[in-house]
Write an enzyme that holds these catalytic residues in place. Sequence first.
Site, PDB file in Angstrom:
ATOM      1  N   SER A 119       0.937  -1.176  -0.134  1.00 27.42           N
ATOM      2  CA  SER A 119      -0.135  -0.051  -0.120  1.00 27.42           C
ATOM      3  C   SER A 119       0.691   1.327   0.025  1.00 27.42           C
ATOM      4  CB  SER A 119      -0.719  -0.036   1.244  1.00 27.42           C
ATOM      5  OG  SER A 119      -1.570  -1.027   1.495  1.00 27.42           O
ATOM      6  N   HIS A 140      -0.745  -2.085  -6.969  1.00 29.88           N
ATOM      7  CA  HIS A 140      -1.489  -1.914  -5.743  1.00 29.88           C
ATOM      8  C   HIS A 140      -3.013  -1.978  -5.882  1.00 29.88           C
ATOM      9  CE1 HIS A 140      -2.986   1.238  -2.769  1.00 29.88           C
ATOM     10  NE2 HIS A 140      -3.080  -0.043  -2.290  1.00 29.88           N
ATOM     11  N   GLU A 152      -3.294   0.819  -8.762  1.00 28.36           N
ATOM     12  CA  GLU A 152      -2.212   1.764  -9.138  1.00 28.36           C
ATOM     13  C   GLU A 152      -1.084   0.919  -9.540  1.00 28.36           C
ATOM     14  OE1 GLU A 152      -2.070   3.451  -5.031  1.00 28.36           O
ATOM     15  OE2 GLU A 152      -1.957   5.653  -6.056  1.00 28.36           O
ATOM     16  N   ASN A 190      -3.390   6.145  -1.053  1.00 33.79           N
ATOM     17  CA  ASN A 190      -3.064   6.447   0.407  1.00 33.79           C
ATOM     18  C   ASN A 190      -2.303   7.398   0.828  1.00 33.79           C
ATOM     19  OD1 ASN A 190      -4.435   3.871   0.712  1.00 33.79           O
ATOM     20  ND2 ASN A 190      -2.783   2.603   0.344  1.00 33.79           N
TER      21      ASN A 190
HETATM   22  C1  CAA Z   1      -4.389   0.375   2.498  1.00 33.29           C
HETATM   23  C2  CAA Z   1      -5.001   0.444   1.280  1.00 33.29           C
HETATM   24  O1  CAA Z   1      -4.535   0.341   0.046  1.00 33.29           O
HETATM   25  C3  CAA Z   1      -6.700   0.426   1.222  1.00 33.29           C
HETATM   26  C4  CAA Z   1      -7.310   0.396  -0.126  1.00 33.29           C
HETATM   27  O2  CAA Z   1      -7.393  -0.346  -0.682  1.00 33.29           O
HETATM   28  S1  CAA Z   1      -7.831   2.008  -0.827  1.00 33.29           S
HETATM   29  C5  CAA Z   1      -9.354   1.455  -1.151  1.00 33.29           C
HETATM   30  C6  CAA Z   1     -10.175   1.564   0.101  1.00 33.29           C
HETATM   31  N1  CAA Z   1     -11.591   0.953  -0.116  1.00 33.29           N
HETATM   32  C7  CAA Z   1     -12.605   1.590  -0.066  1.00 33.29           C
HETATM   33  O3  CAA Z   1     -12.566   2.978   0.174  1.00 33.29           O
HETATM   34  C8  CAA Z   1     -14.027   0.992  -0.219  1.00 33.29           C
HETATM   35  C9  CAA Z   1     -15.204   1.947   0.448  1.00 33.29           C
HETATM   36  N2  CAA Z   1     -16.436   1.099   0.463  1.00 33.29           N
HETATM   37  C10 CAA Z   1     -17.110   1.067  -0.672  1.00 33.29           C
HETATM   38  O4  CAA Z   1     -16.809   1.282  -1.688  1.00 33.29           O
HETATM   39  C11 CAA Z   1     -18.303   0.104  -0.342  1.00 33.29           C
HETATM   40  O5  CAA Z   1     -18.942   0.150   0.834  1.00 33.29           O
HETATM   41  C12 CAA Z   1     -17.900  -1.341  -0.788  1.00 33.29           C
HETATM   42  C13 CAA Z   1     -17.869  -1.570  -2.459  1.00 33.29           C
HETATM   43  C14 CAA Z   1     -17.121  -2.007  -0.009  1.00 33.29           C
HETATM   44  C15 CAA Z   1     -19.379  -2.100  -0.681  1.00 33.29           C
HETATM   45  O6  CAA Z   1     -20.344  -1.401  -1.597  1.00 33.29           O
HETATM   46  P1  CAA Z   1     -21.902  -1.828  -1.162  1.00 33.29           P
HETATM   47  O7  CAA Z   1     -22.591  -1.262  -2.279  1.00 33.29           O
HETATM   48  O8  CAA Z   1     -22.078  -1.334   0.332  1.00 33.29           O
HETATM   49  O9  CAA Z   1     -22.041  -3.318  -1.277  1.00 33.29           O
HETATM   50  P2  CAA Z   1     -22.802  -4.246  -0.391  1.00 33.29           P
HETATM   51  O10 CAA Z   1     -23.718  -5.315  -1.335  1.00 33.29           O
HETATM   52  O11 CAA Z   1     -23.906  -3.381   0.661  1.00 33.29           O
HETATM   53  O12 CAA Z   1     -21.763  -5.077   0.419  1.00 33.29           O
HETATM   54  C16 CAA Z   1     -21.189  -4.825   1.625  1.00 33.29           C
HETATM   55  C17 CAA Z   1     -20.546  -5.714   2.244  1.00 33.29           C
HETATM   56  O13 CAA Z   1     -20.112  -6.711   1.235  1.00 33.29           O
HETATM   57  C18 CAA Z   1     -18.591  -6.347   0.998  1.00 33.29           C
HETATM   58  N3  CAA Z   1     -18.464  -6.528  -0.622  1.00 33.29           N
HETATM   59  C19 CAA Z   1     -19.369  -6.128  -1.537  1.00 33.29           C
HETATM   60  N4  CAA Z   1     -19.270  -6.843  -2.459  1.00 33.29           N
HETATM   61  C20 CAA Z   1     -17.911  -7.392  -2.507  1.00 33.29           C
HETATM   62  C21 CAA Z   1     -17.110  -8.478  -3.105  1.00 33.29           C
HETATM   63  N5  CAA Z   1     -17.407  -8.609  -4.332  1.00 33.29           N
HETATM   64  N6  CAA Z   1     -15.930  -8.944  -2.653  1.00 33.29           N
HETATM   65  C22 CAA Z   1     -15.647  -8.551  -1.458  1.00 33.29           C
HETATM   66  N7  CAA Z   1     -16.593  -7.872  -0.675  1.00 33.29           N
HETATM   67  C23 CAA Z   1     -17.430  -7.287  -1.005  1.00 33.29           C
HETATM   68  C24 CAA Z   1     -18.408  -5.091   1.492  1.00 33.29           C
HETATM   69  O14 CAA Z   1     -17.272  -4.762   1.801  1.00 33.29           O
HETATM   70  C25 CAA Z   1     -19.258  -5.077   2.586  1.00 33.29           C
HETATM   71  O15 CAA Z   1     -18.653  -6.420   3.592  1.00 33.29           O
HETATM   72  P3  CAA Z   1     -19.515  -7.445   4.352  1.00 33.29           P
HETATM   73  O16 CAA Z   1     -20.468  -8.173   3.378  1.00 33.29           O
HETATM   74  O17 CAA Z   1     -18.511  -8.240   4.963  1.00 33.29           O
HETATM   75  O18 CAA Z   1     -20.251  -6.619   5.601  1.00 33.29           O
HETATM   76  N1  NDP Z   2      -6.143  -3.903   3.785  1.00 37.30           N
HETATM   77  C1  NDP Z   2      -6.246  -3.237   2.661  1.00 37.30           C
HETATM   78  O1  NDP Z   2      -7.503  -2.713   2.471  1.00 37.30           O
HETATM   79  C2  NDP Z   2      -5.119  -3.258   1.568  1.00 37.30           C
HETATM   80  C3  NDP Z   2      -4.024  -3.805   1.917  1.00 37.30           C
HETATM   81  N2  NDP Z   2      -2.904  -3.757   0.808  1.00 37.30           N
HETATM   82  C4  NDP Z   2      -1.561  -4.328   1.018  1.00 37.30           C
HETATM   83  O2  NDP Z   2      -1.726  -5.737   0.863  1.00 37.30           O
HETATM   84  C5  NDP Z   2      -0.867  -6.437   1.618  1.00 37.30           C
HETATM   85  C6  NDP Z   2      -1.537  -7.593   2.491  1.00 37.30           C
HETATM   86  O3  NDP Z   2      -2.760  -6.928   3.281  1.00 37.30           O
HETATM   87  P1  NDP Z   2      -3.936  -7.578   3.691  1.00 37.30           P
HETATM   88  O4  NDP Z   2      -4.508  -8.680   2.895  1.00 37.30           O
HETATM   89  O5  NDP Z   2      -4.718  -6.656   4.312  1.00 37.30           O
HETATM   90  O6  NDP Z   2      -3.439  -8.329   4.999  1.00 37.30           O
HETATM   91  P2  NDP Z   2      -3.884  -9.581   5.809  1.00 37.30           P
HETATM   92  O7  NDP Z   2      -3.394  -9.331   7.378  1.00 37.30           O
HETATM   93  O8  NDP Z   2      -5.366  -9.722   5.497  1.00 37.30           O
HETATM   94  O9  NDP Z   2      -3.289 -10.833   5.283  1.00 37.30           O
HETATM   95  C7  NDP Z   2      -1.914 -10.983   5.282  1.00 37.30           C
HETATM   96  C8  NDP Z   2      -1.825 -12.518   4.802  1.00 37.30           C
HETATM   97  O10 NDP Z   2      -0.187 -12.710   4.704  1.00 37.30           O
HETATM   98  C9  NDP Z   2      -0.196 -14.024   5.304  1.00 37.30           C
HETATM   99  N3  NDP Z   2       1.655 -14.104   5.484  1.00 37.30           N
HETATM  100  C10 NDP Z   2       2.405 -13.452   6.466  1.00 37.30           C
HETATM  101  N4  NDP Z   2       3.559 -14.233   6.592  1.00 37.30           N
HETATM  102  C11 NDP Z   2       3.614 -14.769   5.460  1.00 37.30           C
HETATM  103  C12 NDP Z   2       4.491 -15.650   4.594  1.00 37.30           C
HETATM  104  N5  NDP Z   2       5.920 -15.715   5.116  1.00 37.30           N
HETATM  105  N6  NDP Z   2       4.200 -16.138   3.616  1.00 37.30           N
HETATM  106  C13 NDP Z   2       2.950 -16.423   2.954  1.00 37.30           C
HETATM  107  N7  NDP Z   2       2.029 -15.659   3.558  1.00 37.30           N
HETATM  108  C14 NDP Z   2       2.411 -14.972   4.633  1.00 37.30           C
HETATM  109  C15 NDP Z   2      -0.813 -13.937   6.411  1.00 37.30           C
HETATM  110  O11 NDP Z   2      -0.846 -15.284   6.877  1.00 37.30           O
HETATM  111  P3  NDP Z   2      -1.065 -15.528   8.538  1.00 37.30           P
HETATM  112  O12 NDP Z   2      -2.299 -14.657   8.954  1.00 37.30           O
HETATM  113  O13 NDP Z   2      -0.925 -16.973   8.906  1.00 37.30           O
HETATM  114  O14 NDP Z   2       0.277 -14.622   9.233  1.00 37.30           O
HETATM  115  C16 NDP Z   2      -1.951 -13.323   5.881  1.00 37.30           C
HETATM  116  O15 NDP Z   2      -2.774 -14.438   5.437  1.00 37.30           O
HETATM  117  C17 NDP Z   2      -0.169  -5.411   2.396  1.00 37.30           C
HETATM  118  O16 NDP Z   2       0.942  -5.245   1.814  1.00 37.30           O
HETATM  119  C18 NDP Z   2      -1.232  -4.306   2.459  1.00 37.30           C
HETATM  120  O17 NDP Z   2      -0.643  -3.000   2.556  1.00 37.30           O
HETATM  121  C19 NDP Z   2      -3.261  -3.241  -0.431  1.00 37.30           C
HETATM  122  C20 NDP Z   2      -4.425  -2.533  -0.587  1.00 37.30           C
HETATM  123  C21 NDP Z   2      -5.454  -2.767   0.309  1.00 37.30           C
END
Ligand code: CAA
Ligand code: NDP
Length: 291
Positions: A119, A140, A152, A190
Site C-alpha cells: 500500500s 496496488h 495503481e 493512500n
Molecule cells: C491500505 C489500502 O490500500 C486501502 C485501499 O484499498 S484504498 C481503497 C479502500 N476501499 C474503499 O475506500 C472502499 C469504500 N467502500 C465501498 O466502496 C463500499 O462500501 C463497498 C464497495 C466496499 C461495498 O459497497 P456496497 O454497495 O455497500 O456493497 P454491499 O452489497 O452492501 O456489500 C457490503 C459488504 O459486502 C462487501 N462486498 C461487497 N461486494 C464484495 C465483493 N465482491 N468482494 C468482497 N467484498 C464485497 C463489502 O465490503 C461489505 O462487507 P461485508 O459483507 O462483510 O459487510
Molecule cells: N487491507 C487493505 O485494505 C489493503 C492492503 N493492501 C496491502 O496488501 C498486503 C496484504 O494486506 P492484507 O491482505 O490486508 O493483510 P492480511 O493481514 O489480511 O493478510 C496478510 C496475509 O499474509 C500472510 N503471511 C504472513 N506471512 C507470510 C509468509 N511468510 N508467507 C505467506 N503468507 C504470509 C498472512 O498469513 P498469517 O495470518 O498466517 O500470518 C495473511 O494471510 C499489504 O502489503 C497491504 O498493505 C493493499 C490494498 C488494500
Amino acid sequence: MSIERIAVVGAGQMGSGIAHVLAIAGYDVVLEDLNTEILDKSIALIRKNMARQAARGLIQDADIEAAIARIKPVVGLDGLGDRDLVIESVFEDEALKRAIYQELGTVLKPGAIIATNTSSISVTRLAAATGHAEHFIGLHFMNPVPVMQLVEVIRGIATDDPTYQAALDLVKRIGKTAAYAEDFPAFIVNRILLPMINEAVYTLYEGVGNVEAIDTAMRLGANHPMGPLQLADFIGLDTCLAVMQVLYEGLADSKYRPCPLLVKYVEAGWLGRKTGRGFYDYRSDHPVPTR
Ligand SMILES: CC(=O)CC(=O)SCCNC(=O)CCNC(=O)[C@H](O)C(C)(C)COP(=O)(O)OP(=O)(O)OC[C@H]1O[C@@H](n2cnc3c(N)ncnc32)[C@H](O)[C@@H]1OP(=O)(O)O
Ligand SMILES: NC(=O)C1=CN([C@@H]2O[C@H](COP(=O)(O)OP(=O)(O)OC[C@H]3O[C@@H](n4cnc5c(N)ncnc54)[C@H](OP(=O)(O)O)[C@@H]3O)[C@@H](O)[C@H]2O)C=CC1
C-alpha cells in the site's frame, strides 16, 4: 512477456481478492500461504464473494466452480518455479516482504516478474531485495478487490518497459483501470486516503465526536460509502498504522504522525474486522461502536 501462470503469495483479505479476480479472468492461479487452515478460509471467502457477484448478475453461477478450480492453494514457495508472475500480498512489513523475495529468488524461472501489492512501501527499495529489480513492479489493488475498479501501477527506478507493459496488460485483462503513480511514499490513493482516516482517529481521540457521529457525518455529509472509522476497520488498523508510519518516516512531516489512539488499538490487537474488534465490535449481528 505473456503472462498465464500466476502465483499470489499471502492469502489474507487482499491476496484472496486478487486470486478471485485472476481466476475469474481465466488465469492459472497458485495461492500460497503458511498453512492449509488459512488457505481453506481464503477459498471459502472467494467462493462467498463469487456467489455475491453471481447474485448481482455480474458473473454466471456456472462460472464459479470453473474459476475456483483454477486456484491451486499451496503451502510454501517451492512449487512456484513455473510461474510467469508472482503477486506478493503479505503484511505491510518491509522485512517480511524482502525475506519472501529472497526466497523466491531461489525458485523462480529466469525472467519471471514479481509484483508487490504494497500500500505504501518504496517499490525501488523492495525491488533491490530481489536481485532482478528490472522485473519488479508495484501493483496496488484496492479493497475489496472484486468490487474496486482501480489498480495503481508503480515502477521502481529499475523496472523495465516489458515488465511495465505486462502489468498494464494484466490490469486490462482483469477488467480494471490502471492509474500510474510515481514511487513516492503511499503513492497516490493512500497519500490522500490514509491521512484522512488518521484525521478521523484524531477527531475521535480529541473528543470532537464519537465513532457513530464521525462515520455518520462523513457518510451523509461527504457521501462516503463507508465512514472513515468503518473503513479503517475494513482495511485493518495494522495496515492503516503501517501506511501512516511510511508517510511519517518517508516525508518527514509531522502532519503524518500516526494518531496515538490508532497506535494503542494496534498494540491491543484490536485490528478491526479481521480480529473482530476495532472502532466497532463485530462479534454480534451488527457492528457496535466501541467508543
Ligand atoms: C491500505 C489500502 O490500500 C486501502 C485501499 O484499498 S484504498 C481503497 C479502500 N476501499 C474503499 O475506500 C472502499 C469504500 N467502500 C465501498 O466502496 C463500499 O462500501 C463497498 C464497495 C466496499 C461495498 O459497497 P456496497 O454497495 O455497500 O456493497 P454491499 O452489497 O452492501 O456489500 C457490503 C459488504 O459486502 C462487501 N462486498 C461487497 N461486494 C464484495 C465483493 N465482491 N468482494 C468482497 N467484498 C464485497 C463489502 O465490503 C461489505 O462487507 P461485508 O459483507 O462483510 O459487510
Ligand atoms: N487491507 C487493505 O485494505 C489493503 C492492503 N493492501 C496491502 O496488501 C498486503 C496484504 O494486506 P492484507 O491482505 O490486508 O493483510 P492480511 O493481514 O489480511 O493478510 C496478510 C496475509 O499474509 C500472510 N503471511 C504472513 N506471512 C507470510 C509468509 N511468510 N508467507 C505467506 N503468507 C504470509 C498472512 O498469513 P498469517 O495470518 O498466517 O500470518 C495473511 O494471510 C499489504 O502489503 C497491504 O498493505 C493493499 C490494498 C488494500
